[in-house]
Write an enzyme that holds these catalytic residues in place. Structure first.
Site, PDB file in Angstrom:
ATOM      1  N   THR A 119       8.918  18.665  76.508  1.00 28.85           N
ATOM      2  CA  THR A 119       9.799  17.678  75.884  1.00 28.85           C
ATOM      3  C   THR A 119       9.583  16.354  76.596  1.00 28.85           C
ATOM      4  O   THR A 119       9.607  16.307  77.827  1.00 28.85           O
ATOM      5  CB  THR A 119      11.265  18.131  76.027  1.00 28.85           C
ATOM      6  N   ASP A 167       6.767  16.658  64.110  1.00 31.49           N
ATOM      7  CA  ASP A 167       5.755  15.950  64.907  1.00 31.49           C
ATOM      8  C   ASP A 167       4.577  15.501  64.044  1.00 31.49           C
ATOM      9  O   ASP A 167       3.970  14.463  64.287  1.00 31.49           O
ATOM     10  CB  ASP A 167       5.252  16.848  66.054  1.00 31.49           C
TER      11      ASP A 167
END
Ligand SMILES: Nc1ncnc2c1ncn2[C@@H]1O[C@H](COP(=O)(O)OP(=O)(O)O)[C@@H](O)[C@H]1O
Ligand SMILES: CC(C)(COP(=O)(O)O)[C@@H](O)C(=O)NCCC(=O)O
Ligand SMILES: [K+]
Length: 258
Positions: free
Chosen positions: A12, A109
């Site tokens: 992350t 993403d």
């Protein structure tokens, strides 16, 4: 200031965008059980260490792991009083709608990569993203995500060999000196390294052939430079592409009063 959060299956990443540049980028491993307080403890410690005192007014999140979104929302709300934009949710507008089969989910993403790459390079391109999975994200002439390819990630492939075969050790990827390895580690590195070179070339060539167009190829992710060493596989390598895409989507929402 805008806090961009890119949550992948392995890592992350938090980056702060001040409207012109990224002030800082911090990385932690992805854990769905991490609480909002744990995120803040980690984040504020790093900010203090770097003597950064950001005025965070906005937050945008892309997460390939649905379960972490709840705690990130709480983090954003509790510590900054901000309702975050979450890419892929209906209340986050997208500059271009993905053109995929009805009912299918696209990794956020990949949508973000297409938006970021289109903003920098215009349409008709392939983003190769070396993450947990290696994805090829195709953006059409108008920058919309129009599909792509999902292949196992480089480290995942190496880990799979180690997990499944008793005599194969855990190894890290590097470029082997020779194709024919003379020890186990060199053999494994050769299989993955040259296998990946072939995979990247073949998939990009077939995408171009299928779409009957020449397309720009943009690579992102930590392993892109390793593969670019050997051959001219990519037009450009942009490590911050996903983060840039998040700023593009955030700007689009602001411009449309969302
Ligand atoms: N600079 C690097 N060198 C070597 N391996 C890397 C590098 N950057 C990332 N990796 C590896 O690539 C894999 C995925 O990384 P990452 O981009 O963080 O994935 P995700 O976005 O899916 O969380 C991890 O296994 C990580 O170890
Ligand atoms: C393909 C992915 C696993 C890549 O994730 P990552 O390697 O960045 O962790 C992710 O984009 C995902 O879960 N996608 C959903 C299916 C799709 O994009 O078609
Ligand atoms: K990715």
């Amino acid at each position: 200031m805008l806090l961009c959060i890119d949550c992948g299956n392995t890592n992350t990443v938090f980056s702060i965008w001040d409207g012109e540049k990224f002030l800082c980028t911090f990385r932690t491993s992805t854990h769905h059980a991490r609480t909002s307080d744990a995120y803040f403890t980690w984040f504020s410690t790093l900010l203090n260490h770097h003597r950064i005192e950001p005025d965070i007014t906005d937050v945008i999140i892309s997460s390939t792991v649905p379960r972490v979104v709840f705690n990130l929302r709480v983090f954003s709300d509790q510590y900054y009083g901000v309702r975050p934009y979450v890419v892929g949710k209906p209340d986050c507008l997208l500059p271009q709608q993905p053109r995929v089969d009805q009912g299918t989910t696209v990794g956020p993403d990949r949508i973000v990569n297409a938006a970021g790459a289109f903003d920098r390079h215009g349409g008709n391109l392939i983003v190769v993203d070396f993450g947990t999975a290696t994805t090829f994200d195709v953006a059409g002439r108008d920058g919309a995500y129009v599909g792509g390819v999902i292949a196992p990630g480089v480290n995942l492939s190496l880990e799979a060999l180690h997990m499944a075969a008793a005599a194969l050790p855990h190894v890290d990827i590097t470029k082997p000196q020779r194709v024919v390895g003379t020890n186990t580690v060199a053999c494994m590195q050769s299989g993955i390294f040259w296998g990946y070179i072939g995979l990247i070339k073949e998939i990009c060539a077939r995408i171009k052939e299928e779409r009957d167009q020449d397309m720009k190829i943009i690579a992102t992710g930590g392993l892109a430079p390793l593969f670019a060493q050997t051959e001219d596989l990519f037009d450009v390598i942009e490590p911050d592409l996903t983060m840039h895409g998040l700023t593009v989507i955030h700007k689009y929402n602001k411009e449309n009063d969302n």
